[in-house]
Motif scaffolding. Structure first.
Motif, PDB file in Angstrom:
ATOM      1  N   SER A  92      51.827 -33.092  81.939  1.00 48.36           N
ATOM      2  CA  SER A  92      50.719 -33.937  81.514  1.00 48.36           C
ATOM      3  C   SER A  92      51.283 -35.147  80.782  1.00 48.36           C
ATOM      4  O   SER A  92      52.140 -34.991  79.905  1.00 48.36           O
ATOM      5  CB  SER A  92      49.782 -33.149  80.598  1.00 48.36           C
ATOM      6  OG  SER A  92      48.981 -34.040  79.847  1.00 48.36           O
ATOM      7  N   THR A  93      50.799 -36.321  81.130  1.00 48.62           N
ATOM      8  CA  THR A  93      51.274 -37.521  80.432  1.00 48.62           C
ATOM      9  C   THR A  93      50.829 -37.497  78.963  1.00 48.62           C
ATOM     10  O   THR A  93      51.475 -38.104  78.108  1.00 48.62           O
ATOM     11  CB  THR A  93      50.769 -38.810  81.107  1.00 48.62           C
ATOM     12  OG1 THR A  93      49.338 -38.762  81.182  1.00 48.62           O
ATOM     13  CG2 THR A  93      51.348 -38.983  82.505  1.00 48.62           C
ATOM     14  N   GLN A  94      49.734 -36.775  78.659  1.00 51.47           N
ATOM     15  CA  GLN A  94      49.261 -36.672  77.269  1.00 51.47           C
ATOM     16  C   GLN A  94      50.329 -36.004  76.398  1.00 51.47           C
ATOM     17  O   GLN A  94      50.582 -36.406  75.269  1.00 51.47           O
ATOM     18  CB  GLN A  94      47.985 -35.819  77.191  1.00 51.47           C
ATOM     19  CG  GLN A  94      46.748 -36.426  77.779  1.00 51.47           C
ATOM     20  CD  GLN A  94      46.266 -37.669  77.077  1.00 51.47           C
ATOM     21  OE1 GLN A  94      46.541 -38.783  77.519  1.00 51.47           O
ATOM     22  NE2 GLN A  94      45.553 -37.523  75.983  1.00 51.47           N
ATOM     23  N   GLN A 116      50.702 -34.985  88.129  1.00 48.66           N
ATOM     24  CA  GLN A 116      50.673 -34.086  86.976  1.00 48.66           C
ATOM     25  C   GLN A 116      50.448 -32.673  87.493  1.00 48.66           C
ATOM     26  O   GLN A 116      49.548 -32.430  88.293  1.00 48.66           O
ATOM     27  CB  GLN A 116      49.544 -34.444  86.026  1.00 48.66           C
ATOM     28  CG  GLN A 116      49.701 -35.805  85.372  1.00 48.66           C
ATOM     29  CD  GLN A 116      48.618 -36.078  84.343  1.00 48.66           C
ATOM     30  OE1 GLN A 116      48.868 -36.201  83.165  1.00 48.66           O
ATOM     31  NE2 GLN A 116      47.381 -36.166  84.805  1.00 48.66           N
ATOM     32  N   GLY A 119      47.598 -31.481  84.536  1.00 45.67           N
ATOM     33  CA  GLY A 119      46.769 -32.543  83.968  1.00 45.67           C
ATOM     34  C   GLY A 119      45.553 -31.909  83.323  1.00 45.67           C
ATOM     35  O   GLY A 119      45.036 -30.921  83.816  1.00 45.67           O
ATOM     36  N   ARG A 120      45.130 -32.443  82.188  1.00 48.30           N
ATOM     37  CA  ARG A 120      44.006 -31.787  81.511  1.00 48.30           C
ATOM     38  C   ARG A 120      42.840 -32.723  81.213  1.00 48.30           C
ATOM     39  O   ARG A 120      43.000 -33.925  81.037  1.00 48.30           O
ATOM     40  CB  ARG A 120      44.474 -31.086  80.244  1.00 48.30           C
ATOM     41  CG  ARG A 120      45.193 -31.985  79.284  1.00 48.30           C
ATOM     42  CD  ARG A 120      45.720 -31.153  78.129  1.00 48.30           C
ATOM     43  NE  ARG A 120      46.067 -32.024  77.021  1.00 48.30           N
ATOM     44  CZ  ARG A 120      47.256 -32.021  76.436  1.00 48.30           C
ATOM     45  NH1 ARG A 120      48.191 -31.215  76.832  1.00 48.30           N
ATOM     46  NH2 ARG A 120      47.495 -32.856  75.447  1.00 48.30           N
ATOM     47  N   GLY A 121      41.675 -32.125  81.191  1.00 42.99           N
ATOM     48  CA  GLY A 121      40.457 -32.835  80.799  1.00 42.99           C
ATOM     49  C   GLY A 121      40.058 -32.380  79.416  1.00 42.99           C
ATOM     50  O   GLY A 121      40.887 -31.856  78.665  1.00 42.99           O
ATOM     51  N   ARG A 122      38.809 -32.577  79.078  1.00 40.15           N
ATOM     52  CA  ARG A 122      38.345 -32.135  77.763  1.00 40.15           C
ATOM     53  C   ARG A 122      38.210 -30.614  77.754  1.00 40.15           C
ATOM     54  O   ARG A 122      38.042 -29.996  78.797  1.00 40.15           O
ATOM     55  CB  ARG A 122      36.989 -32.773  77.443  1.00 40.15           C
ATOM     56  CG  ARG A 122      37.086 -34.276  77.225  1.00 40.15           C
ATOM     57  CD  ARG A 122      35.718 -34.857  76.978  1.00 40.15           C
ATOM     58  NE  ARG A 122      34.822 -34.583  78.103  1.00 40.15           N
ATOM     59  CZ  ARG A 122      33.514 -34.505  77.999  1.00 40.15           C
ATOM     60  NH1 ARG A 122      32.920 -34.642  76.829  1.00 40.15           N
ATOM     61  NH2 ARG A 122      32.780 -34.276  79.066  1.00 40.15           N
ATOM     62  N   ARG A 125      39.922 -28.193  80.200  1.00 40.53           N
ATOM     63  CA  ARG A 125      39.630 -28.160  81.633  1.00 40.53           C
ATOM     64  C   ARG A 125      40.771 -28.813  82.389  1.00 40.53           C
ATOM     65  O   ARG A 125      41.582 -29.535  81.828  1.00 40.53           O
ATOM     66  CB  ARG A 125      38.308 -28.875  81.905  1.00 40.53           C
ATOM     67  CG  ARG A 125      37.145 -28.059  81.379  1.00 40.53           C
ATOM     68  CD  ARG A 125      35.839 -28.666  81.787  1.00 40.53           C
ATOM     69  NE  ARG A 125      35.576 -29.877  81.035  1.00 40.53           N
ATOM     70  CZ  ARG A 125      34.378 -30.201  80.564  1.00 40.53           C
ATOM     71  NH1 ARG A 125      33.346 -29.413  80.775  1.00 40.53           N
ATOM     72  NH2 ARG A 125      34.195 -31.314  79.910  1.00 40.53           N
ATOM     73  N   LYS A 126      40.807 -28.575  83.685  1.00 43.18           N
ATOM     74  CA  LYS A 126      41.899 -29.114  84.494  1.00 43.18           C
ATOM     75  C   LYS A 126      41.561 -30.510  84.996  1.00 43.18           C
ATOM     76  O   LYS A 126      40.406 -30.802  85.302  1.00 43.18           O
ATOM     77  CB  LYS A 126      42.087 -28.219  85.723  1.00 43.18           C
ATOM     78  CG  LYS A 126      43.004 -27.071  85.492  1.00 43.18           C
ATOM     79  CD  LYS A 126      43.464 -26.540  86.851  1.00 43.18           C
ATOM     80  CE  LYS A 126      44.315 -25.306  86.685  1.00 43.18           C
ATOM     81  NZ  LYS A 126      44.121 -24.402  87.816  1.00 43.18           N
ATOM     82  N   HIS A 128      42.736 -32.725  88.139  1.00 40.78           N
ATOM     83  CA  HIS A 128      43.476 -32.668  89.387  1.00 40.78           C
ATOM     84  C   HIS A 128      44.202 -34.001  89.600  1.00 40.78           C
ATOM     85  O   HIS A 128      43.564 -35.044  89.675  1.00 40.78           O
ATOM     86  CB  HIS A 128      42.451 -32.398  90.496  1.00 40.78           C
ATOM     87  CG  HIS A 128      43.040 -32.173  91.822  1.00 40.78           C
ATOM     88  ND1 HIS A 128      43.879 -31.114  92.075  1.00 40.78           N
ATOM     89  CD2 HIS A 128      42.918 -32.851  92.974  1.00 40.78           C
ATOM     90  CE1 HIS A 128      44.243 -31.165  93.342  1.00 40.78           C
ATOM     91  NE2 HIS A 128      43.681 -32.203  93.899  1.00 40.78           N
ATOM     92  N   ASN A 179      32.581 -40.130  78.793  1.00 44.69           N
ATOM     93  CA  ASN A 179      33.912 -40.445  79.309  1.00 44.69           C
ATOM     94  C   ASN A 179      34.049 -40.446  80.823  1.00 44.69           C
ATOM     95  O   ASN A 179      35.153 -40.367  81.331  1.00 44.69           O
ATOM     96  CB  ASN A 179      34.934 -39.458  78.723  1.00 44.69           C
ATOM     97  CG  ASN A 179      34.726 -38.052  79.258  1.00 44.69           C
ATOM     98  OD1 ASN A 179      33.606 -37.703  79.609  1.00 44.69           O
ATOM     99  ND2 ASN A 179      35.771 -37.278  79.356  1.00 44.69           N
ATOM    100  N   LYS A 187      32.299 -39.087  90.383  1.00 44.80           N
ATOM    101  CA  LYS A 187      33.286 -39.319  89.325  1.00 44.80           C
ATOM    102  C   LYS A 187      34.577 -39.868  89.923  1.00 44.80           C
ATOM    103  O   LYS A 187      35.224 -39.253  90.743  1.00 44.80           O
ATOM    104  CB  LYS A 187      33.547 -37.983  88.617  1.00 44.80           C
ATOM    105  CG  LYS A 187      34.352 -38.061  87.355  1.00 44.80           C
ATOM    106  CD  LYS A 187      33.965 -36.871  86.472  1.00 44.80           C
ATOM    107  CE  LYS A 187      35.019 -36.422  85.508  1.00 44.80           C
ATOM    108  NZ  LYS A 187      34.528 -35.268  84.712  1.00 44.80           N
ATOM    109  N   ASN A 212      41.148 -41.726  90.186  1.00 45.42           N
ATOM    110  CA  ASN A 212      41.374 -41.445  91.605  1.00 45.42           C
ATOM    111  C   ASN A 212      41.370 -42.774  92.341  1.00 45.42           C
ATOM    112  O   ASN A 212      40.338 -43.425  92.428  1.00 45.42           O
ATOM    113  CB  ASN A 212      40.263 -40.549  92.152  1.00 45.42           C
ATOM    114  CG  ASN A 212      40.090 -39.278  91.342  1.00 45.42           C
ATOM    115  OD1 ASN A 212      41.071 -38.680  90.916  1.00 45.42           O
ATOM    116  ND2 ASN A 212      38.852 -38.871  91.119  1.00 45.42           N
ATOM    117  N   ALA A 228      33.425 -35.573  93.075  1.00 46.30           N
ATOM    118  CA  ALA A 228      34.492 -36.539  92.814  1.00 46.30           C
ATOM    119  C   ALA A 228      34.647 -37.513  93.978  1.00 46.30           C
ATOM    120  O   ALA A 228      34.341 -37.187  95.125  1.00 46.30           O
ATOM    121  CB  ALA A 228      35.811 -35.810  92.594  1.00 46.30           C
TER     122      ALA A 228
END
Ligand code: BTX
Length: 325
Positions: A92-94, A116, A119-122, A125-126, A128, A179, A187, A212, A228
């Protein structure tokens, strides 16, 4: 493998043609199952194919990696992206950006990866993040603002992302609080703001942007295929990622500096002009339960205001919202 090489050769020599599984199997000297497996492998690496029943496969695009140089060449910013880390693949870049934050990296440091793996969401969550198809980027900021104002940074980012998409394409993106960036109801981009703070002072903020860009429908996992989309699906053409990254960084820097000098109000007005969810009936799912009502706007701090059927106004700090029409 040899099959892989022969396949790539066959596709690039016949760019505008459909090649049947049988034909490819003949060329590569293997079974059709082996061809099918290899195509799946290539898809994972970022090759894009169009598959048509009875006709076979046609190559749509060959993955192109970016380079840090190509991204920063001609970048017109003072702070954002002046210090840029580029990776082929990361979890994850975070995660990398927050490590850099602890190592005293300068404000505006940017971390970008082609892929990633986590990669993560809030809320854990994942997100993609398939290879070569999107912009997976984290930006390190060190604003001198109280913690309570931090949600404003998500909204500033959303405005910058919308402006950048408008400049790069003919699309008209909209913001779904807090967000999500949507195009035609789907999305396209998610934003994740994470902070490190002590007492009431912010040490650093990591803003994650997941966009995306050239993702094809087949690249999305089944569970998000209906919700998405990507810029290329909506615009009907491939979009250059390097230039788009530069545009995002330039728009964001402008907005960030405006915010630091003039406060949140000018940005609040821009944000509201792009918001889909104002004046609509929605359901907000928060950690403590659901609230339904009409959205009436956001506060100076970026908090969503919902008026329920009894006329009570609720302040929503964090939630997922669903249109209730
Ligand atoms: P979110 O929690 O609002 O959204 C996550 C949800 O969105 C998932 O549960 C899934 O339903 C859906 N989703 C997952 N991947 C995608 C996708 N590629 N496109 C559309 N919908 C998807 C949003 O969180 C914040 C995402 C930030 C991602 C960036 S990428 C760079 C940085 N590094 C990192 O690990 N996260 C951020």
């Amino acid at each position: 493998s040899g099959i892989r090489k022969k396949l790539i050769e066959a596709f690039t020599n016949n760019e505008n043609e459909y090649l049947s599984g049988q034909k490819l199997a003949d060329i590569a000297g293997c079974s059709r199952t082996a061809i099918w497996k290899q195509i799946e492998e290539l898809r994972k690496e970022g090759f894009q194919f169009q598959a048509v029943r009875r006709k076979g496969y046609k190559i749509v695009s060959i993955p192109t990696a970016m380079t840090a140089d190509k991204i920063t060449l001609g970048l017109k910013t003072e702070i954002f992206g002046r210090n840029l880390y580029y990776y082929d693949s990361v979890e994850s870049t975070q995660k990398i950006a927050s490590k850099l934050a602890n190592e005293a990296a300068e404000e505006g440091t940017v971390v970008i990866s082609e892929e990633q793996t986590a990669g993560r969401g809030r809320m854990d969550r994942k997100w993609h993040s398939p290879k070569h198809t999107g912009i997976w980027m984290s930006i390190l900021l060190r604003p001198k603002i109280p913690i309570s104002k931090a949600p404003q940074l998500t909204l500033i980012t959303a405005v910058g992302v919308v402006q950048a998409i408008e400049e790069a394409t003919e699309l008209l993106p909209q913001i779904k609080w807090p967000n999500d960036i949507m195009v035609n109801g789907k999305k396209i981009t998610g934003i994740l703001t994470e902070l490190q703070a002590e007492a009431d002072s912010i040490h650093s903020v990591i803003i994650g942007i997941g966009m995306n860009v050239n993702t094809l429908e087949a690249d999305f996992p089944e569970e998000i295929r209906r919700t998405a989309s990507s810029l290329s699906i909506e615009a009907g053409r491939t979009i250059g990622r390097e230039e788009l990254i530069r545009t995002i960084l330039e728009k964001l820097e402008k907005l960030y500096l405006l915010y630091l000098t003039k406060g949140f109000l000018p940005i609040k007005l821009m944000w509201e002009s792009y918001a889909i969810s104002i004046g609509k009936q929605i359901i907000a799912r928060t950690i403590t339960g659901e609230i339904s009502g009409k959205t009436i706007g956001i506060t100076e701090d970026g908090v969503l205001l919902i008026e329920d059927s009894a006329g009570v106004i609720h302040h929503i700090y964090s939630a997922d919202i669903k249109m209730n029409e």
